[in-house]
Write a protein that holds these residues in place. Structure first.
Motif, PDB file in Angstrom:
ATOM      1  N   VAL A 177       0.841  -1.198   0.000  1.00 26.29           N
ATOM      2  CA  VAL A 177       0.000   0.000   0.000  1.00 26.29           C
ATOM      3  C   VAL A 177       0.879   1.253   0.000  1.00 26.29           C
ATOM      4  O   VAL A 177       0.620   2.211  -0.738  1.00 26.29           O
ATOM      5  N   ALA A 178       1.939   1.243   0.810  1.00 28.80           N
ATOM      6  CA  ALA A 178       2.842   2.392   0.881  1.00 28.80           C
ATOM      7  C   ALA A 178       3.538   2.629  -0.458  1.00 28.80           C
ATOM      8  O   ALA A 178       3.737   3.774  -0.884  1.00 28.80           O
ATOM      9  N   ARG A 179       3.911   1.552  -1.149  1.00 26.16           N
ATOM     10  CA  ARG A 179       4.558   1.692  -2.453  1.00 26.16           C
ATOM     11  C   ARG A 179       3.597   2.356  -3.449  1.00 26.16           C
ATOM     12  O   ARG A 179       3.978   3.234  -4.226  1.00 26.16           O
ATOM     13  N   ARG A 180       2.318   1.934  -3.435  1.00 25.33           N
ATOM     14  CA  ARG A 180       1.346   2.517  -4.354  1.00 25.33           C
ATOM     15  C   ARG A 180       1.021   3.959  -3.970  1.00 25.33           C
ATOM     16  O   ARG A 180       0.774   4.803  -4.847  1.00 25.33           O
ATOM     17  N   CYS A 181       1.042   4.231  -2.671  1.00 24.02           N
ATOM     18  CA  CYS A 181       0.836   5.594  -2.193  1.00 24.02           C
ATOM     19  C   CYS A 181       1.909   6.526  -2.758  1.00 24.02           C
ATOM     20  O   CYS A 181       1.616   7.585  -3.312  1.00 24.02           O
ATOM     21  N   TRP A 182       3.160   6.094  -2.680  1.00 23.99           N
ATOM     22  CA  TRP A 182       4.273   6.931  -3.147  1.00 23.99           C
ATOM     23  C   TRP A 182       4.236   7.116  -4.664  1.00 23.99           C
ATOM     24  O   TRP A 182       4.692   8.128  -5.191  1.00 23.99           O
ATOM     25  N   SER A 183       3.672   6.144  -5.366  1.00 25.28           N
ATOM     26  CA  SER A 183       3.605   6.264  -6.828  1.00 25.28           C
ATOM     27  C   SER A 183       2.447   7.155  -7.273  1.00 25.28           C
ATOM     28  O   SER A 183       2.279   7.400  -8.463  1.00 25.28           O
ATOM     29  N   GLY A 184       1.638   7.649  -6.318  1.00 22.29           N
ATOM     30  CA  GLY A 184       0.615   8.632  -6.656  1.00 22.29           C
ATOM     31  C   GLY A 184      -0.804   8.122  -6.636  1.00 22.29           C
ATOM     32  O   GLY A 184      -1.719   8.838  -7.055  1.00 22.29           O
ATOM     33  N   ASN A 185      -1.050   6.903  -6.142  1.00 21.81           N
ATOM     34  CA  ASN A 185      -2.409   6.367  -6.107  1.00 21.81           C
ATOM     35  C   ASN A 185      -3.179   6.973  -4.927  1.00 21.81           C
ATOM     36  O   ASN A 185      -2.785   6.824  -3.776  1.00 21.81           O
ATOM     37  N   GLN A 186      -4.275   7.662  -5.247  1.00 19.74           N
ATOM     38  CA  GLN A 186      -5.022   8.387  -4.224  1.00 19.74           C
ATOM     39  C   GLN A 186      -5.634   7.451  -3.190  1.00 19.74           C
ATOM     40  O   GLN A 186      -5.624   7.737  -1.987  1.00 19.74           O
ATOM     41  N   LYS A 187      -6.182   6.314  -3.626  1.00 24.60           N
ATOM     42  CA  LYS A 187      -6.789   5.368  -2.682  1.00 24.60           C
ATOM     43  C   LYS A 187      -5.738   4.814  -1.719  1.00 24.60           C
ATOM     44  O   LYS A 187      -5.997   4.625  -0.533  1.00 24.60           O
ATOM     45  N   ALA A 188      -4.550   4.534  -2.251  1.00 23.81           N
ATOM     46  CA  ALA A 188      -3.468   4.039  -1.397  1.00 23.81           C
ATOM     47  C   ALA A 188      -3.039   5.104  -0.395  1.00 23.81           C
ATOM     48  O   ALA A 188      -2.744   4.805   0.767  1.00 23.81           O
ATOM     49  N   TYR A 189      -3.006   6.371  -0.845  1.00 25.99           N
ATOM     50  CA  TYR A 189      -2.652   7.488   0.041  1.00 25.99           C
ATOM     51  C   TYR A 189      -3.642   7.565   1.208  1.00 25.99           C
ATOM     52  O   TYR A 189      -3.250   7.676   2.375  1.00 25.99           O
ATOM     53  N   GLU A 190      -4.925   7.480   0.895  1.00 24.67           N
ATOM     54  CA  GLU A 190      -5.943   7.544   1.942  1.00 24.67           C
ATOM     55  C   GLU A 190      -5.835   6.350   2.886  1.00 24.67           C
ATOM     56  O   GLU A 190      -5.974   6.493   4.109  1.00 24.67           O
ATOM     57  N   THR A 191      -5.579   5.180   2.331  1.00 23.91           N
ATOM     58  CA  THR A 191      -5.478   3.971   3.156  1.00 23.91           C
ATOM     59  C   THR A 191      -4.294   4.053   4.103  1.00 23.91           C
ATOM     60  O   THR A 191      -4.410   3.735   5.297  1.00 23.91           O
ATOM     61  N   ILE A 192      -3.153   4.500   3.608  1.00 24.69           N
ATOM     62  CA  ILE A 192      -1.958   4.526   4.446  1.00 24.69           C
ATOM     63  C   ILE A 192      -2.080   5.612   5.514  1.00 24.69           C
ATOM     64  O   ILE A 192      -1.604   5.452   6.638  1.00 24.69           O
ATOM     65  N   CYS A 193      -2.757   6.700   5.206  1.00 22.93           N
ATOM     66  CA  CYS A 193      -2.984   7.745   6.216  1.00 22.93           C
ATOM     67  C   CYS A 193      -3.850   7.214   7.356  1.00 22.93           C
ATOM     68  O   CYS A 193      -3.582   7.469   8.542  1.00 22.93           O
ATOM     69  N   GLU A 194      -4.903   6.475   7.006  1.00 21.60           N
ATOM     70  CA  GLU A 194      -5.760   5.877   8.021  1.00 21.60           C
ATOM     71  C   GLU A 194      -4.992   4.861   8.858  1.00 21.60           C
ATOM     72  O   GLU A 194      -5.150   4.789  10.080  1.00 21.60           O
TER      73      GLU A 194
END
Length: 643
Positions: free
Chosen positions: A598-615
């Motif tokens: 999830v963190a890898r996808r967050c860093w690549s710019g995926n908005q859903k992954a960003y929201e998931t990792i923040c939660e």
């Protein structure tokens, strides 16, 4: 008939078992054509004989040489065990640790003829996914596992048991690497030679890590894929009367028939190998079969009209099926298919993974061995024809996706019309199922794990189903967003339907629909658009991180379903025995295993992954990750580059 005790006592040498060669009535791997030089043949023979003392080498040398020349590999058929190969209840294995018994259970399950594609060649699925390279490795591994203590770790080099090494109770009991070839030499041609010489092995994703549980392991992912494809492409939650056309009923592809029934659609699956077709029908996974294309179309039309639930196996080449669907469209105006994909083993297209439409099954196998160049040309022509038919149907209300088997990649290499103008290297005219269907699910941390009841008791399986369902239901009651709730409900549906459809119980491991363990630019990470799709840091970090967070065993592979040199995969096995220590390891390891992806996808710019990792960071105070700033807009980028 041997016993488990005898199976764990080391190589049977005095006396040697009788050499019965290849067994009749069992599917066998296609003949390999590695093209070894005389010096390389000598090396292959030397490498096989090193497992045996000098006093038996004189007998074995000509026998192994003949295997190499007849089949392109030394499998050591003489040492194929005379025991019913299946996953015995864990308590029956003569071991000193629970972990070792669980690993033995999984190894034997991988080689069970009801599970394995080519059991005597130690191939579990995909045409070339090996559990071991030869039978000597199997015997030695079982012997080492029976001796292993909680302060030892067994190390495996591409099927070869390197030995038991001092370790600690917290460390993995088993560490596996498969196909770790220097990148510049990780080509298909080099692989065929290296495998023939007995120095490396293609373990797929779950064969060489002893985690495969037959097609039932992928039914979960296939069910989720079909349900979400219906939502995305057709705008429906109910797939009644919708037609899904695909190919493959062998290893993982065998899941497609059962998954079609579970989601309530009409699945039509082409398969050239009659043995694979019959196997799925006898298991009750395939409802009907036909080798007549006219009957296939009429049965499909009738089921579509009545909105029947049906899994229909067509014994023939899928290209013929696609072209017939085009003919029906062009002559009657009737589009008989809604969704389509392909699950031939296109990662291995020229050695039995894909059969050309121009030849019958037996004729194709013969030409594959006698004239590989001509066979390759026919395969590529067949791929071009298949894509041409799919392209025609796609002009209507029909949707096709790549199922991560390298179908579109190989079609592109064959010159088929799959290009997408202005696209990244990982994109084609049709999306990968990860890009459009499963990608957002991965970004939220969802991906199917599989659990195995090592007791072999169906009642134990029912209890684990109940526990898993209750956890998901509690999470829903606790309040979740609509997208997350939908995924929880899909998983609850899967667990309940799996029980109804009597999927047999076979240690917790991961499916190939993978959030974190796999860097595969044409499959699991095909929706990574920051330029890092061809980087494999995530898979390696997953393998290492699982190892020191409590995994019972870990595996790192070159290759998976997309093929040798195309993907890196990190896998694991985790034994849960009800102890507090096991609970601690599970919480630690599984949290990392998912969050890494999830963190890898967050860093690549995926908005859903960003929201998931923040939660996740809010809930877990020990978690601190680097988050990207808001991505710059296109205007700013353009101005900076071209002022």
């Amino acid at each position: 008939m041997s016993s488990l005790q005898a199976l764990c006592s080391g190589l049977p040498l005095w006396p040697l078992p009788e050499n019965q060669g290849r067994w009749a009535g069992v599917p066998h791997a296609p003949v390999r054509t590695p093209g070894l030089s005389p010096a390389e043949e000598q090396l292959a023979l030397r490498n096989a004989l090193r497992y045996f003392p000098l006093d038996v080498q004189e007998l074995l040398a000509p026998e192994f040489a003949q295997e190499l020349r007849l089949y392109g590999h030394i499998y050591m058929y003489r040492f194929c065990p005379h025991i019913e190969m299946r996953a015995y209840p864990m308590k029956q294995y003569p071991c000193r640790t629970k972990a070792a018994a669980a690993i033995m259970h999984m190894i034997m399950n991988n080689l069970d003829p009801a599970v394995a594609q080519f059991p005597q060649e130690l191939v579990t699925y995909g045409g070339n996914g090996q559990v071991f390279s030869n039978w000597a490795q199997f015997w030695l591994t079982m012997s080492y596992l029976s001796q292993m203590t909680e302060e030892q770790t067994l190390v495996m080099y591409s099927g070869h048991p390197l030995g038991l090494f001092p370790s600690s109770p917290e460390a993995p009991r088993l560490v596996i690497t498969n196909g770790m070839v220097i990148p510049n030499y990780s080509s298909r041609t080099e692989y065929e030679k290296l495998f023939a010489m007995g120095v490396t092995m293609y373990g797929q994703m779950t064969a060489g890590s002893y985690c495969y549980i037959g097609p039932q392991g992928i039914i979960h992912g296939t069910v989720l894929t079909l349900l979400n494809a219906g939502r995305r492409y057709l705008g429906v939650n109910d797939l009644a009367g919708k037609v899904f056309v695909t190919s493959g009923l062998g290893g993982m592809s065998g899941a497609q028939a059962k998954a079609s029934v579970i989601v309530g659609c009409i699945g039509v699956i082409a398969e050239v190998d009659k043995a694979a077709l019959m196997k799925r029908h006898q298991q009750g996974w395939l409802m009907e079969m036909t080798n007549n294309l006219d009957h296939c179309i009429e049965r499909l039309r009738k089921a579509k009209e009545k909105k029947e639930i049906l899994s229909l196996g067509y014994h023939g080449n899928v290209v013929d099926l696609w072209e017939r669907l085009v003919h029906e469209l062009d002559t009657t105006g009737e589009l008989l298919v809604d969704l389509g994909s392909d699950q031939t083993s296109c990662h291995n297209p020229f050695n039995g993974g894909y059969y050309p439409v121009q030849l019958g099954f037996a004729e194709a196998q013969s030409l594959m061995a006698s004239n590989p160049a001509t066979f390759k040309g026919l395969v590529q022509e067949s791929l071009r024809r298949q894509v041409s038919a799919i392209n025609r149907l796609a002009k209507e209300n029909f949707f096709f996706w790549d199922y991560g088997n390298a179908f579109l990649l190989e079609a592109q290499r064959a010159g088929a019309d799959v290009e997408k103008k202005g696209a990244e290297r990982t994109e084609f005219r049709y999306p990968s199922y990860v890009q459009h269907i499963m990608g957002d699910i991965f970004s939220q941390g969802f991906g199917p794990f599989r659990w195995v009841c090592t007791s072999g008791d169906p009642q134990d399986l029912a209890i684990t189903d109940q526990l898993a369902t209750s956890v998901l239901e509690e999470a829903i009651c606790g309040g979740v967003n609509p997208g997350t709730r939908l995924q929880y409900e899909d998983n609850i549906h899967w667990i309940r339907e799996a029980a109804k459809h009597q999927l047999a119980p076979v240690v917790l491991s991961r499916d190939h629909h993978d959030v974190s363990g796999t860097d595969s630019p044409f499959r699991e990470t095909s929706n990574i658009y920051d330029g890092s799709a061809f980087c494999a840091d995530m898979a390696v970090q997953n393998f290492v991180g699982d190892a020191f967070r409590g995994a019972t065993w870990v595996a790192l592979h070159n290759g998976g379903g997309v093929g040798w040199g195309e993907v890196m995969n990190g896998g694991f096995g985790l034994v849960l025995d009800g102890t507090q220590e096991a609970e601690k390891k599970a919480k630690m390891m599984l949290s990392w295993d998912v969050s890494n992806g999830v963190a890898r996808r967050c860093w690549s710019g995926n908005q859903k992954a960003y929201e998931t990792i923040c939660e996740t960071m809010k809930e877990n105070k020990g978690l601190v990750v680097t988050l990207p700033y808001e991505v710059a807009d296109e205007h700013l980028l353009h101005q900076a580059l071209w002022p």
